[in-house]
Design a protein around this motif. Structure first.
Motif, PDB file in Angstrom:
ATOM      1  N   HIS A  22       0.789  -1.223   0.000  1.00 36.52           N
ATOM      2  CA  HIS A  22       0.000   0.000   0.000  1.00 36.52           C
ATOM      3  C   HIS A  22       0.826   1.279   0.000  1.00 36.52           C
ATOM      4  O   HIS A  22       0.297   2.343  -0.295  1.00 36.52           O
ATOM      5  CB  HIS A  22      -0.937   0.023   1.207  1.00 36.52           C
ATOM      6  N   THR A  37       3.277   7.962  -0.356  1.00 41.89           N
ATOM      7  CA  THR A  37       1.932   7.920   0.206  1.00 41.89           C
ATOM      8  C   THR A  37       2.034   7.982   1.724  1.00 41.89           C
ATOM      9  O   THR A  37       2.921   7.392   2.321  1.00 41.89           O
ATOM     10  CB  THR A  37       1.191   6.637  -0.220  1.00 41.89           C
ATOM     11  N   ASP A  38       1.109   8.718   2.333  1.00 38.34           N
ATOM     12  CA  ASP A  38       1.108   8.816   3.788  1.00 38.34           C
ATOM     13  C   ASP A  38       0.063   7.868   4.364  1.00 38.34           C
ATOM     14  O   ASP A  38      -0.513   7.045   3.653  1.00 38.34           O
ATOM     15  CB  ASP A  38       0.887  10.255   4.256  1.00 38.34           C
ATOM     16  N   VAL A  39      -0.206   7.989   5.640  1.00 46.63           N
ATOM     17  CA  VAL A  39      -1.128   7.097   6.340  1.00 46.63           C
ATOM     18  C   VAL A  39      -2.523   7.161   5.725  1.00 46.63           C
ATOM     19  O   VAL A  39      -3.221   6.153   5.644  1.00 46.63           O
ATOM     20  CB  VAL A  39      -1.190   7.469   7.846  1.00 46.63           C
ATOM     21  N   SER A  40      -2.928   8.331   5.267  1.00 49.36           N
ATOM     22  CA  SER A  40      -4.263   8.515   4.699  1.00 49.36           C
ATOM     23  C   SER A  40      -4.340   8.131   3.222  1.00 49.36           C
ATOM     24  O   SER A  40      -5.402   8.178   2.632  1.00 49.36           O
ATOM     25  CB  SER A  40      -4.694   9.975   4.843  1.00 49.36           C
ATOM     26  N   GLY A  41      -3.193   7.814   2.616  1.00 50.58           N
ATOM     27  CA  GLY A  41      -3.177   7.478   1.200  1.00 50.58           C
ATOM     28  C   GLY A  41      -2.927   8.671   0.303  1.00 50.58           C
ATOM     29  O   GLY A  41      -2.958   8.554  -0.927  1.00 50.58           O
ATOM     30  N   ASN A  42      -2.687   9.836   0.898  1.00 53.48           N
ATOM     31  CA  ASN A  42      -2.392  11.037   0.129  1.00 53.48           C
ATOM     32  C   ASN A  42      -0.895  11.109  -0.174  1.00 53.48           C
ATOM     33  O   ASN A  42      -0.091  10.498   0.522  1.00 53.48           O
ATOM     34  CB  ASN A  42      -2.812  12.291   0.905  1.00 53.48           C
ATOM     35  N   SER A  44       2.653  12.859  -0.058  1.00 50.65           N
ATOM     36  CA  SER A  44       3.393  13.810   0.772  1.00 50.65           C
ATOM     37  C   SER A  44       4.812  13.906   0.234  1.00 50.65           C
ATOM     38  O   SER A  44       5.353  12.923  -0.270  1.00 50.65           O
ATOM     39  CB  SER A  44       3.457  13.347   2.225  1.00 50.65           C
TER      40      SER A  44
END
Length: 74
Positions: A22, A37-42, A44
């Protein structure tokens, strides 16, 4: 010149590294900007801190995956 292209049309990211299933690192093919990708899927900006976190996650993921795969074969 390449940054102007990105300013007008936006970045064109391609996957540069798969950390886990992921989480991936991306790099713009035109200007070289790196994001992850960050924790939210955005997406960064890939800072040295995030690079270190991704490296740790990759190590843990690979160790866990190898252990699970080895146990399934035996």
């Amino acid at each position: 010149m390449k940054k102007i292209f990105c300013n007008i049309f936006g970045h064109h990211y391609s996957v540069s590294k798969k950390v886990t299933l992921h989480i991936k690192e991306y790099k713009c093919v035109h200007c070289g900007k790196e994001v992850t990708t960050d924790v939210s899927g955005n997406l960064s900006v890939l800072t040295p801190e995030l690079q270190e976190i991704n490296a740790t996650l990759e190590d843990l993921y690979q160790k866990r995956h190898r252990t699970t795969h080895t146990q399934q074969v035996a």
